[in-house]
Design an enzyme around this catalytic site. Structure first.
Site, PDB file in Angstrom:
ATOM      1  N   HIS A  44      -4.840  12.202 -26.285  1.00  0.00           N
ATOM      2  CA  HIS A  44      -3.433  12.316 -26.667  1.00  0.00           C
ATOM      3  C   HIS A  44      -3.236  13.140 -27.949  1.00  0.00           C
ATOM      4  O   HIS A  44      -2.095  13.374 -28.353  1.00  0.00           O
ATOM      5  CB  HIS A  44      -2.782  10.930 -26.774  1.00  0.00           C
ATOM      6  CG  HIS A  44      -2.988  10.226 -28.074  1.00  0.00           C
ATOM      7  ND1 HIS A  44      -3.918   9.221 -28.253  1.00  0.00           N
ATOM      8  CD2 HIS A  44      -2.381  10.370 -29.274  1.00  0.00           C
ATOM      9  CE1 HIS A  44      -3.854   8.782 -29.498  1.00  0.00           C
ATOM     10  NE2 HIS A  44      -2.934   9.464 -30.145  1.00  0.00           N
ATOM     11  N   ASP A  95      -7.881   7.834 -22.448  1.00  0.00           N
ATOM     12  CA  ASP A  95      -7.563   8.585 -23.667  1.00  0.00           C
ATOM     13  C   ASP A  95      -8.858   9.064 -24.331  1.00  0.00           C
ATOM     14  O   ASP A  95      -9.304   8.505 -25.337  1.00  0.00           O
ATOM     15  CB  ASP A  95      -6.763   7.683 -24.616  1.00  0.00           C
ATOM     16  CG  ASP A  95      -6.084   8.476 -25.724  1.00  0.00           C
ATOM     17  OD1 ASP A  95      -6.079   9.726 -25.650  1.00  0.00           O
ATOM     18  OD2 ASP A  95      -5.554   7.834 -26.655  1.00  0.00           O
ATOM     19  N   GLY A 128      -2.542   8.299 -37.303  1.00  0.00           N
ATOM     20  CA  GLY A 128      -3.421   9.259 -37.964  1.00  0.00           C
ATOM     21  C   GLY A 128      -4.887   8.897 -37.814  1.00  0.00           C
ATOM     22  O   GLY A 128      -5.769   9.726 -38.038  1.00  0.00           O
ATOM     23  N   SER A 136      -6.050   7.828 -34.899  1.00  0.00           N
ATOM     24  CA  SER A 136      -6.456   7.962 -33.506  1.00  0.00           C
ATOM     25  C   SER A 136      -7.390   9.150 -33.299  1.00  0.00           C
ATOM     26  O   SER A 136      -7.351  10.140 -34.022  1.00  0.00           O
ATOM     27  CB  SER A 136      -5.274   7.982 -32.555  1.00  0.00           C
ATOM     28  OG  SER A 136      -4.289   8.803 -33.027  1.00  0.00           O
TER      29      SER A 136
HETATM   30  C1  4AZ Z   1      -1.394   6.133 -33.762  1.00  0.00           C
HETATM   31  O1  4AZ Z   1      -0.193   6.359 -33.749  1.00  0.00           O
HETATM   32  C2  4AZ Z   1      -1.873   4.725 -33.757  1.00  0.00           C
HETATM   33  N1  4AZ Z   1      -2.590  -0.150 -34.580  1.00  0.00           N
HETATM   34  C3  4AZ Z   1      -3.224   4.459 -33.681  1.00  0.00           C
HETATM   35  C4  4AZ Z   1      -3.666   3.150 -33.679  1.00  0.00           C
HETATM   36  C5  4AZ Z   1      -2.767   2.112 -33.737  1.00  0.00           C
HETATM   37  C6  4AZ Z   1      -1.408   2.371 -33.820  1.00  0.00           C
HETATM   38  C7  4AZ Z   1      -0.966   3.685 -33.816  1.00  0.00           C
HETATM   39  C8  4AZ Z   1      -3.283   0.713 -33.719  1.00  0.00           C
HETATM   40  O2  4AZ Z   1      -2.213   7.049 -33.810  1.00  0.00           O
END
Ligand code: 4AZ
Length: 256
Positions: A46, A100, A199, A201
């Site tokens: 993503h 993902d 941020g 992810s």
């Molecule tokens: C994001 O938006 C995101 N709490 C990644 C992880 C989590 C929430 C949002 C997990 O990249």
């Protein structure tokens, strides 16, 4: 990362930072990633536009980075991206980022990609279908927000410890219900104080098994950050050993 502490990249030397190059050639931080082989970074699907074909030149990867807005060329290694490989079955039509996972092939300079150093090294992949028990403690790291709703990301790499959650708990209607597929798992802390956030992810969740750290998860999504009954959701890396080997043409062994 919410509820964690500042970390050095030397203690997470596989952490990669993925930047998007804006039209005015600014490097905009996009996602985390992890170095799984000298020319390959594992990250989340993503993080990339719907049709990433031909967008390689809009991204760059830095290894060995401690601070997002500072450059230390004595330890950082920078790469352009030769290829973006998004999982063919990545699907967000249900709003849950199924499959993902993505791979970035780094562009070699003088036939070499990443060079091992105290700040840069590869992480191990766990054996296929290897599962860990609920409650097991693992570590996440990233440059994501320290609190949901903040407008800025963390300047420094941060780390936190989270516990794996049983699938039936995470699939309970009080949690995420049927949003959780077999390609995901959840992790949180009993007091909901530590979590990944926006941020983070694409970045790795690593777990220690037999004195070695293996990447079991890719930070993927969650409803908010460190919120009651809303654990962090991770891509289950052990479902993708074959896919990773197919795409990279490498074999990942755990022996030795
Ligand atoms: C994001 O938006 C995101 N709490 C990644 C992880 C989590 C929430 C949002 C997990 O990249």
């Amino acid at each position: 990362i919410v509820g964690g502490t500042v970390a050095t990249v030397e203690s997470h030397p596989w952490v990669a930072t993925i930047f998007w190059l804006s039209k005015s050639n600014e490097r905009v931080f996009r996602c985390g990633g992890s170095l799984i082989a000298d020319c390959w970074v594992l990250t989340a699907a993503h993080c990339f536009p719907d049709n990433s074909y031909g967008t390689e030149r809009n991204f760059s990867v830095t290894l060995g980075k401690n601070a997002l807005n500072e450059t230390d060329l004595t330890v950082e290694q920078n790469f352009s991206v030769a290829q973006i490989i998004i999982h063919e079955e990545f699907d967000n039509s249900e709003g849950n980022f199924n499959n993902d996972i993505a791979l970035l092939k780094l562009r070699a300079t003088h036939t070499k990609c990443a060079e091992e150093s105290p700040s840069v090294r590869t992480v191990c992949l766990p054996p296929p279908q290897h599962s860990l028990p609920p409650g097991f403690t693992c570590e996440i790291a990233g440059y994501g927000k320290e609190k949901h709703g903040l407008w800025y990301k963390s300047q420094y790499l941060r780390e936190a410890q989270v516990n794996l959650l049983a699938d039936d708990v995470c699939r309970h209607r009080d949690y995420y219900g049927n949003m959780i597929t077999d390609n995901m798992f959840c992790a949180s802390t009993p007091d909901w104080s530590q979590d990944a956030c926006e941020g983070d992810s694409g970045g790795p969740m690593v777990c220690e098994v037999g004195n070695r750290l293996f990447q079991f998860g890719v930070i993927s999504w969650g409803d908010g950050c460190a919120k009651d009954f809303r654990p962090g959701v991770y891509t289950k890396v052990t479902n993708y050993n074959q896919w990773i080997e197919e795409k990279t043409g490498l074999t990942f062994t755990t022996a030795g």
